[in-house]
Design a protein around this motif. Sequence first.
Motif, PDB file in Angstrom:
ATOM      1  N   GLY A 134      -7.479  -0.912  21.181  1.00  0.00           N
ATOM      2  CA  GLY A 134      -6.304  -1.157  20.665  1.00  0.00           C
ATOM      3  C   GLY A 134      -6.666  -1.330  19.165  1.00  0.00           C
ATOM      4  O   GLY A 134      -5.866  -1.399  18.095  1.00  0.00           O
ATOM      5  N   ARG A 135      -7.834  -1.915  18.729  1.00  0.00           N
ATOM      6  CA  ARG A 135      -8.218  -2.284  17.546  1.00  0.00           C
ATOM      7  C   ARG A 135      -9.072  -1.085  16.691  1.00  0.00           C
ATOM      8  O   ARG A 135      -9.469  -1.127  15.598  1.00  0.00           O
ATOM      9  CB  ARG A 135      -9.152  -3.429  17.458  1.00  0.00           C
ATOM     10  CG  ARG A 135      -8.479  -4.547  17.898  1.00  0.00           C
ATOM     11  CD  ARG A 135      -9.581  -5.947  18.060  1.00  0.00           C
ATOM     12  NE  ARG A 135      -9.263  -6.821  19.124  1.00  0.00           N
ATOM     13  CZ  ARG A 135      -8.677  -8.010  18.811  1.00  0.00           C
ATOM     14  NH1 ARG A 135      -8.464  -8.419  17.594  1.00  0.00           N
ATOM     15  NH2 ARG A 135      -8.054  -8.777  19.717  1.00  0.00           N
ATOM     16  N   LEU A 136      -9.066  -0.064  17.666  1.00  0.00           N
ATOM     17  CA  LEU A 136     -10.335   0.888  17.340  1.00  0.00           C
ATOM     18  C   LEU A 136      -9.776   2.330  16.990  1.00  0.00           C
ATOM     19  O   LEU A 136     -10.285   3.161  16.428  1.00  0.00           O
ATOM     20  CB  LEU A 136     -11.504   0.886  18.107  1.00  0.00           C
ATOM     21  CG  LEU A 136     -12.216  -0.305  18.201  1.00  0.00           C
ATOM     22  CD1 LEU A 136     -13.479  -0.202  19.475  1.00  0.00           C
ATOM     23  CD2 LEU A 136     -13.303  -0.613  16.912  1.00  0.00           C
ATOM     24  N   CYS A 137      -8.498   2.461  17.653  1.00  0.00           N
ATOM     25  CA  CYS A 137      -8.183   3.840  17.608  1.00  0.00           C
ATOM     26  C   CYS A 137      -8.092   4.708  16.459  1.00  0.00           C
ATOM     27  O   CYS A 137      -7.388   3.840  15.546  1.00  0.00           O
ATOM     28  CB  CYS A 137      -6.950   3.960  18.443  1.00  0.00           C
ATOM     29  SG  CYS A 137      -6.154   5.658  18.634  1.00  0.00           S
TER      30      CYS A 137
ATOM     31  N   LEU B  64     -19.912   0.201  19.573  1.00  0.00           N
ATOM     32  CA  LEU B  64     -19.097  -0.896  19.263  1.00  0.00           C
ATOM     33  C   LEU B  64     -19.728  -2.019  18.622  1.00  0.00           C
ATOM     34  O   LEU B  64     -19.046  -2.529  17.777  1.00  0.00           O
ATOM     35  CB  LEU B  64     -18.628  -1.208  20.616  1.00  0.00           C
ATOM     36  CG  LEU B  64     -17.624  -0.064  21.647  1.00  0.00           C
ATOM     37  CD1 LEU B  64     -17.411  -0.864  22.809  1.00  0.00           C
ATOM     38  CD2 LEU B  64     -16.290  -0.103  20.957  1.00  0.00           C
ATOM     39  N   LYS B  65     -21.311  -2.026  18.913  1.00  0.00           N
ATOM     40  CA  LYS B  65     -21.894  -3.204  18.401  1.00  0.00           C
ATOM     41  C   LYS B  65     -22.138  -3.101  16.774  1.00  0.00           C
ATOM     42  O   LYS B  65     -22.172  -4.124  16.226  1.00  0.00           O
ATOM     43  CB  LYS B  65     -23.270  -3.121  19.148  1.00  0.00           C
ATOM     44  CG  LYS B  65     -23.073  -3.668  20.558  1.00  0.00           C
ATOM     45  CD  LYS B  65     -24.591  -3.592  21.264  1.00  0.00           C
ATOM     46  CE  LYS B  65     -25.113  -2.123  21.218  1.00  0.00           C
ATOM     47  NZ  LYS B  65     -26.412  -1.951  21.889  1.00  0.00           N
ATOM     48  N   SER B  66     -21.701  -2.070  16.265  1.00  0.00           N
ATOM     49  CA  SER B  66     -21.994  -1.994  14.717  1.00  0.00           C
ATOM     50  C   SER B  66     -20.729  -1.926  14.190  1.00  0.00           C
ATOM     51  O   SER B  66     -20.800  -1.495  12.856  1.00  0.00           O
ATOM     52  CB  SER B  66     -22.813  -0.744  14.452  1.00  0.00           C
ATOM     53  OG  SER B  66     -22.496   0.513  15.122  1.00  0.00           O
ATOM     54  N   VAL B  67     -19.595  -1.966  14.906  1.00  0.00           N
ATOM     55  CA  VAL B  67     -18.267  -1.923  14.069  1.00  0.00           C
ATOM     56  C   VAL B  67     -18.034  -3.274  13.424  1.00  0.00           C
ATOM     57  O   VAL B  67     -18.649  -4.402  13.800  1.00  0.00           O
ATOM     58  CB  VAL B  67     -17.270  -1.938  15.010  1.00  0.00           C
ATOM     59  CG1 VAL B  67     -15.789  -2.018  14.431  1.00  0.00           C
ATOM     60  CG2 VAL B  67     -17.158  -0.678  15.933  1.00  0.00           C
ATOM     61  N   ASN B  68     -17.686  -3.193  11.965  1.00  0.00           N
ATOM     62  CA  ASN B  68     -17.292  -4.224  11.104  1.00  0.00           C
ATOM     63  C   ASN B  68     -16.598  -5.352  11.923  1.00  0.00           C
ATOM     64  O   ASN B  68     -15.588  -5.385  12.457  1.00  0.00           O
ATOM     65  CB  ASN B  68     -16.488  -3.548  10.202  1.00  0.00           C
ATOM     66  CG  ASN B  68     -16.113  -4.665   9.172  1.00  0.00           C
ATOM     67  OD1 ASN B  68     -16.007  -5.957   9.336  1.00  0.00           O
ATOM     68  ND2 ASN B  68     -15.526  -4.119   8.178  1.00  0.00           N
TER      69      ASN B  68
END
Lengths: 811, 70
Positions: A77-80, A160-164
């Motif tokens: 929901g935060r990434l789409c 996912l680990k490198s998302v701001n």
Amino acid sequence: MPLAIVFDRRIGYLFPMEQSELRAFEKRCTQEEAPACQTACPLHVDARAFCGLMAAGRLSDARKLLERSMPLADLLGRLCEGDCLAACRRAEIDAAVNMPLLERACVCFSKPAKGMLMPSTGKRVAVAGAGLSSLCLAWELGKKGHTAVIHHCQSPGGRLKSVNNAVLPEGVLADALDALTGLRVEFILVDSFSPAWRDKALEDHLALYIGLDDASVSLADFALGGISDFLTQETAMPAVFAGGAPDTPGGAPSFVRAAADGKRAAGSIIRLMQGVSPATARENEGVYKSLLHTNLEDVAPALPVIALDPDAPTEDEAVAEAARCIRCECLECVKHCVYLANYKGYPKRYAREIYNNLSVVHGLRRSNGQINSCAECGLCAAVCPNSADMGAFCASARREMARSNRMPPSAHEFALEDMAFSNAPDIAFFRHEPGASQSAWAFFPGCQLPASFPGQSADVYRHLRRHLPESGNAPKGGGGVGFFFRCCGAPARWSGRDLLTAESAASLRADWQQAGEPTLILACASCMSFFTEALPDIPVISLWDVLADLPLPEGAAAAGLDLALHDPCAARHSDVTRARVRALARQLGQEVEELSLGGALTRCCGYGGLASAANPVLGDAIALSRAKDTDRALLTWCAMCRDRLRAVGKNSLHLLDLLFPDGSAEQAATRPAPGISARQERRLSFRTTLLHDAWNENPPENAGMDSITLSMDEDTARKLDARRILRSDIKAVLLHAKDNGPQFANPDTGRSLHCLRPKQVTFWVEFTRTGDNAYDVHDAYCHRMVVPGVPGEGLDTAATCEGYSRKGGRM
Amino acid sequence: MKAELQGVSARGWICRQCGIPLEILPVDITYMGSSFQVELPRCRQCGYTFIPPDLAEGKMLEVEKILEDK
Ligand code: SF4
Ligand code: SF4
Ligand code: SF4
Ligand SMILES: [Zn+2]
């Protein structure tokens, strides 16, 4: 598909409407199609419903809805990336609804829905790689009680680990992994993958998924070429699935598409475990183009909400943005049709209900009223992007009902009796023009015009006789303008009675042949469509086409009123005649407003399809809705339209009121519409007068009935009209009471009460006899149920549908 | 359905022929192949049954419509 044939004790074999007819109709109506946003979303999130809940501030309900199609919604929901944005119809007006922003706000300001943990199935699926696609696959399997065993070389999460951190705060990924563990997902650290590892994994597990959105995983490690089906995510090797890679090699990675790969692969694996092919029942699972039609014409612009911090939108910002969603749907026809709106649905649903209704053998047929209330006016087909014609569907259903003897007898009874009345030998007639022995033409006013405009109907006939033969288009062979009075038979067709329609058409054809096969000049648009469809071999021309070519009648004049033109719905496809009517108005110097729903998009007055006969309340609502389309008085060229619009209080004129004025236009526009008894009486007196004036004939009068005089107040007269009780019905009861003595007396009031059942209806009249043949009528009412002891012949035969052929004459 | 059609009074009407008041008596009414016994004001001698306007245009009409859709 074989036709289901049902045997019914009461009526014998019943052939239901063919299912193919339903299917064909259903295909046309797009209302149930998913909106563009949803079909463009790889996960098919129901953005329309989601926006509705968000706009209402119902964030936890919105979240529940989101979680139904979105795995690991707290993460995703935060990434789409918002694949729906390019498809959103709102973008055609200003800007797409910002679904990614809404989803982010939704998951930030609501709590995950608590799901029940399914008991374990004991089935184990191996997963290689721990990127988002693998996590989503594990989530989907875990929810069904299956165990996903995720093997990974690096810590889980992949990209996912490198998302701001602002987008994906610390802890969200860890929470997601915890949630997965709660679904019995197992995480196993491995050094590397190999073909041998693959074979071992397949020995210990029912299937293998390879998540390519984990940088430490590639298909080559497993000695696999590629994905062979991008819907099921199958590879060339049985039971091995893969996904999560960008759509094109080297393309941009996408979280939502990777998630969808994992979700669809989970669906494939579940099918496999159930013993069915992964390809089973997966229609519309991928991204596709929505067929839903949505009219954007009246959508007001609304600029997108700009969140102060796009990574952390506020609840208010989200609610405001959600309100921009126009909730795409079609309902074009429903917006234009009072009838369709009345039943709170749309054609696809109605068609299903009607089809089911027709198949009911024992029990209530709840849609009968609905089937019989459609005006069969064709506006729905005219506005529908796929020309779905509810009117034609209802017509087909009515014919089916009549064929199987399931038509409620009361629905069309009055209209069919009225038709029989008009076609009885003491009303219907044909004559050659006075002094002529053959007819090149015959004026065919129909049954309603002389009932509404008896004087002008005779004027038209005089005008035609005077000008038509000299107009230069007389057919070879010569002959004058005859007169043909009867009903065309449209009511039979509207009522669904095929036999009666055929019988009526045959008798009309015989009369026409007897008359020497003249070209018929039709005044009524409904007659025109009936002739075109049921009697295509009879040459016909519209009265309005003819009049536009003749000199204007003396005295013809514009109304001196502001008028808007109302075309009858039966003229929807008669472009030429509609143009001729406008030409006539121009010749008269009459300016007219064109209604936005006029011409080919004209609306019905409620008479069409016998809608008002079967459903008087709805019929009036239809007329009223039309009346409200303009503040101007209406100018029409259909007798029934004029009278029905007038009956709901609209000032209305018939074109004949301008061509052959009888009093001022104001008077004509407010002249009351005649009631049902008056219509029949006028047909009779029109006939008598015309036969006398044109042919010097004096038809005999009906001694018994005509000698009775009735008096009643206006309220009573109106009430009787609504109850469809004719003055002739009352006279029949009174004649019977006179001969046999009334049944009941009221010593307090001195009144009498008598009943008679001359047909399928029992009539009651409360009256005071004021003279030998004079009566005050206080009330009259009727019922169809049979009560013993009532004199008369009308028994309770179970609805004979075809019993309305020509009667021996008037009572 | 039966109950809906009952509870009617004679409202001052008498049988004109027999000259006697109407009484609440059972009567079989039928429509579309269905039949019910209800109690309505009737003449005990000749059997004439009184149906008032509100019954005919109200409950009776409703029941007729239901039976027509059966
Ligand atoms: S116009 Fe009506 S019938 Fe046609 S697609 Fe739209 S809702 Fe369906
Ligand atoms: S306006 Fe709403 S329903 Fe229509 S496409 Fe956009 S998000 Fe979907
Ligand atoms: S009344 Fe006319 S527009 Fe409405 S459903 Fe029937 S045919 Fe279509
Ligand atoms: Zn009696």
